[in-house]
Motif scaffolding. Structure first.
Motif, PDB file in Angstrom:
ATOM      1  N   VAL A 244       0.842  -1.192   0.000  1.00 50.84           N
ATOM      2  CA  VAL A 244       0.000   0.000   0.000  1.00 50.84           C
ATOM      3  C   VAL A 244       0.877   1.242   0.000  1.00 50.84           C
ATOM      4  O   VAL A 244       1.899   1.298   0.691  1.00 50.84           O
ATOM      5  N   ALA A 245       0.513   2.202  -0.827  1.00 52.07           N
ATOM      6  CA  ALA A 245       1.096   3.542  -0.784  1.00 52.07           C
ATOM      7  C   ALA A 245       0.008   4.466  -0.258  1.00 52.07           C
ATOM      8  O   ALA A 245      -1.121   4.447  -0.764  1.00 52.07           O
ATOM      9  N   ALA A 246       0.334   5.246   0.749  1.00 46.51           N
ATOM     10  CA  ALA A 246      -0.674   6.096   1.391  1.00 46.51           C
ATOM     11  C   ALA A 246      -0.100   7.470   1.665  1.00 46.51           C
ATOM     12  O   ALA A 246       1.089   7.627   1.938  1.00 46.51           O
ATOM     13  N   ALA A 247      -0.967   8.475   1.582  1.00 43.01           N
ATOM     14  CA  ALA A 247      -0.597   9.846   1.928  1.00 43.01           C
ATOM     15  C   ALA A 247      -1.762  10.475   2.675  1.00 43.01           C
ATOM     16  O   ALA A 247      -2.929  10.248   2.336  1.00 43.01           O
ATOM     17  N   VAL A 248      -1.437  11.263   3.680  1.00 46.37           N
ATOM     18  CA  VAL A 248      -2.441  11.968   4.472  1.00 46.37           C
ATOM     19  C   VAL A 248      -2.109  13.453   4.464  1.00 46.37           C
ATOM     20  O   VAL A 248      -0.966  13.842   4.739  1.00 46.37           O
TER      21      VAL A 248
END
Length: 360
Positions: A244-248
């Motif tokens: 998973v690649a995630a950004a917040v």
């Protein structure tokens, strides 16, 4: 391996012209995927067109803050570039998780995007495979499918896209520049480059024969926290079971989350349903869990890979939770390697694979 001719292209236009003049032609750059396929007999090429000198190798920041990455840039160069590490750390982490140092030195951005699946049946020319030979069947449906798709597949093919880099690029809303056979150059989102199999599993991408990826455009993501997390059976030389690649991005009215999953679908899986459910809310574990449940409600796993659905949701939740807590904030070494579950006792062993994360 059958004999073939070899010629080096000078420019994208020259490469496209060479392709048009030769039946059975294939482009090659780093060659780390194409060479494997030639050796296995999966790919038969009468002519190899080396595009190493034809593709741009610059990484530049445009006036609007977009980063343009030439398709000839090496994966090792991209992973260590200051702009990528600073603005797009999840991409740097994905590249570092994707292969050995030797492979990263040879592999190119364009080739990595276009690498073929590592499905056991695709690589074994003694077995039927709809992706390799349309109409012959998909033995993975009733055979060894532990590593294969749980969402986005079809009754003709459940192969997964094996890459790490493409997952991060999809999460960052990157676009690819394509040089067409008529000389035009257009751009399309990375998320639209790879096709779902439907009833045409032999077509991995939307590219027509002779079209060439020449660059990748990364928009400026602004202030954010991001990470890439990869679950695999062993730390080196193994493809992801789930990644998973995630950004917040925090805002006054709540947070915006971007999510893309790897190794769960025939292409990098951008979690649009989950993102929309989370947009503008104060994020809690319960809300993120519900959004991920909605994202994977359409999953159609098989007995040997059903664990991947819950694994994807768990990895997605853990990654968002860490980002909200400030862990892994814009640090490109945040590629977490987590051991996968034990092999099911009756799953047939897969044949040996080439180096993980290879690129053409």
């Amino acid at each position: 391996m059958k004999p073939f001719t070899y010629v080096r292209a000078r420019t994208p236009a020259h490469a496209v012209d060479l392709f048009a003049d030769r039946d059975g032609a294939h482009f090659v750059a780093g060659g780390t995927n194409v060479t494997d396929l030639l050796k296995l007999g999966v790919l038969e090429a009468s002519h190899l067109i080396d595009v190493t000198d034809a593709l741009p190798r610059e990484i530049e920041t445009l006036p609007d803050g977009t980063t343009r990455i030439g398709a000839g840039v090496g994966n090792a160069v991209l992973a260590g570039h200051r702009t990528i590490r600073g603005r797009h750390p999840a991409l740097a982490a994905a590249l570092l998780a994707g292969a050995s140092g030797q492979i990263r030195n040879a592999a190119t951005v364009g080739g990595n995007l276009l690498q073929r699946t590592r499905c056991t049946y695709f690589q074994d020319v003694t077995r039927p495979c709809n992706k390799r030979e349309p109409g012959t069947g998909c033995p993975a449906l009733a055979g060894a499918h532990r590593e294969l798709s749980v969402i986005g597949g079809s009754g003709t093919c459940i192969a997964t896209h094996p890459g790490d880099m493409a997952v991060a690029l999809a999460m960052y809303d990157a676009e690819v520049e394509v040089h067409h056979t008529d000389g035009r150059a257009t751009r399309l989102p990375v998320g639209e480059l790879h096709r779902l199999p439907g009833d045409r599993p032999e077509r991995d991408t939307v590219l027509a024969p002779g079209e060439l990826v020449t660059a990748v455009y990364l928009p400026d993501p602004g202030p954010h926290r991001s990470a890439y997390r990869k679950v695999r059976d062993r730390q080196s030389y193994a493809f992801a079971l789930v990644s998973v690649a995630a950004a917040v991005t925090a805002g006054p009215d709540g947070s915006t989350v971007r999510l893309a999953f790897g190794s769960v679908a025939p292409r990098p899986w951008r979690a649009r349903t989950a993102e929309e459910r989370l947009r503008g809310h104060v994020l809690t574990d319960e809300l993120v869990r519900a959004a991920l449940n909605a994202e994977f409600a359409a999953a159609t796993p098989l007995p040997g890979n059903a664990f991947k659905v819950e694994m994807a949701k768990a990895v997605g939740l853990a990654t968002v939770r860490d980002l909200l807590a400030g862990r892994g904030e814009n640090a490109p070494d945040q590629a977490h390697d987590v051991p996968g579950p034990a092999e099911p006792p009756h799953t047939p062993p897969a044949p040996a694979e080439g180096p993980e994360g290879a690129a053409g």
